[in-house]
Design a protein around this motif. Structure first.
Motif, PDB file in Angstrom:
ATOM      1  N   SER A  87      76.257 -25.854  34.319  1.00  0.00           N
ATOM      2  CA  SER A  87      76.735 -26.163  35.663  1.00  0.00           C
ATOM      3  C   SER A  87      76.527 -27.635  35.958  1.00  0.00           C
ATOM      4  CB  SER A  87      75.974 -25.326  36.692  1.00  0.00           C
ATOM      5  OG  SER A  87      74.593 -25.672  36.675  1.00  0.00           O
ATOM      6  N   GLU A 119      80.761 -16.524  36.429  1.00  0.00           N
ATOM      7  CA  GLU A 119      80.001 -17.751  36.673  1.00  0.00           C
ATOM      8  C   GLU A 119      80.485 -18.883  35.780  1.00  0.00           C
ATOM      9  OE1 GLU A 119      77.323 -15.390  33.764  1.00  0.00           O
ATOM     10  OE2 GLU A 119      78.963 -15.063  35.190  1.00  0.00           O
ATOM     11  N   ASN A 149      81.593 -22.419  37.313  1.00  0.00           N
ATOM     12  CA  ASN A 149      80.865 -23.615  36.878  1.00  0.00           C
ATOM     13  C   ASN A 149      81.796 -24.649  36.270  1.00  0.00           C
ATOM     14  OD1 ASN A 149      78.378 -22.615  37.708  1.00  0.00           O
ATOM     15  ND2 ASN A 149      77.891 -21.740  35.712  1.00  0.00           N
TER      16      ASN A 149
END
Length: 285
Positions: free
Chosen positions: A79, A196, A200
């Protein structure tokens, strides 16, 4: 790890490797000198989905490690907060696997990771093969702005529908026969299972953070003595072949192979010749 070529499947070669900072997915098969195969960017990408046909062929002669980088597949997320130091991830993976030196075969982003390794850790790189990658700079032949393929990659990250995944695999190939529904569905399943990773990637790109060392590696390759094979599709709609012409001009010990009737995935569209060429290069240079 030893795997008989006829028994090479995703499940038989899959495992997770714990490193100092990451857990990284690999598919490993074969014996001999190690070859790391590193995928490109894009939602749902994995080492296996990019290199299945190549692992099956090259594992007869080499220890093939198809890496799914942090930020993709079952590997750890990356990230804005963690950064995207893919060179560190690969170095830690090599350490965890007890591999001192390997050849690197990288598609698109994977080629850039290979150049980071070749310039920052040259003692750990025996050979470098890039395809659909190259060195970025001022465009002379290619249009400025995002390519058609890059736009579709962004669209699919933002809206991971089956329709967008079909567009994604189609734009990567010259011959639509290679853009199968099965491949699009495989990429789709992988992507939506780890939302995710989608969030990210978009956050990193929108923040302008990028991956550590990519731009610098291109400049440093002018001083590299790593034998380099540069492969590109003449009809690539994602990364223009000009980037590989530039890489060939910059990298001292390089040779260039350009496939006609070929898009961004030379390793898929011209698998037989690709595998034979890579094998010869690794064995004779």
């Amino acid at each position: 790890m030893t795997t008989v070529t006829s028994e090479i499947t995703h499940d038989s070669t899959y495992r997770l490797v714990d490193t100092a900072d990451y857990q990284i997915q690999i598919n490993e098969a074969g014996d001999g000198d190690p070859v790391f195969l590193i995928h490109g960017t894009g939602p749902g990408a994995t080492g296996w989905s990019n290199f299945e046909a190549n692992i099956r062929a090259l594992a007869a002669d080499f220890r093939c490690v198809a890496v799914t980088m942090p930020g993709w597949g079952d590997s750890n997320p990356q990230s804005v907060a963690t950064g995207r130091d893919q060179g560190a991830a690969v170095t830690q993976l090599m350490d965890a696997m007890g591999i001192d030196r390997a050849a690197f075969v990288g598609n698109s982003m994977g080629g850039a990771i290979g150049m980071v390794m070749a310039t920052e850790h040259p003692e750990r790189v025996s050979h470098l093969v890039t395809m659909g990658s190259g060195i970025w700079g001022v465009n002379v032949m290619a249009p400025n702005g995002m390519s058609e393929g890059i736009r579709i990659i962004f669209d699919t990250y933002e809206d991971p529908t089956p329709e967008n995944f079909q567009k994604l695999v189609e734009v990567m190939c010259f011959d639509p026969a290679h853009a199968t529904r099965e491949l699009a569905e495989e990429r789709s399943r992988t992507a939506v299972s780890r939302p995710e990773h989608l969030r990210n990637w978009l956050e990193v790109m929108r923040a302008g953070v990028g991956a550590t060392g990519f731009a610098e590696a291109g400049e440093k390759m002018a001083r590299s003595d790593v034998p380099t094979l540069i492969i590109h599709g003449r009809d690539d709609r994602t990364v223009h072949y000009e980037t590989s012409l530039r890489a060939h001009a910059v990298i001292p010990d390089s040779r260039l192979l350009m496939f006609g009737r070929c898009g961004h995935w030379a390793q898929l569209e011209h698998a037989t010749e690709f595998n034979a060429t890579v094998k010869h290069f690794l064995e004779h240079h």
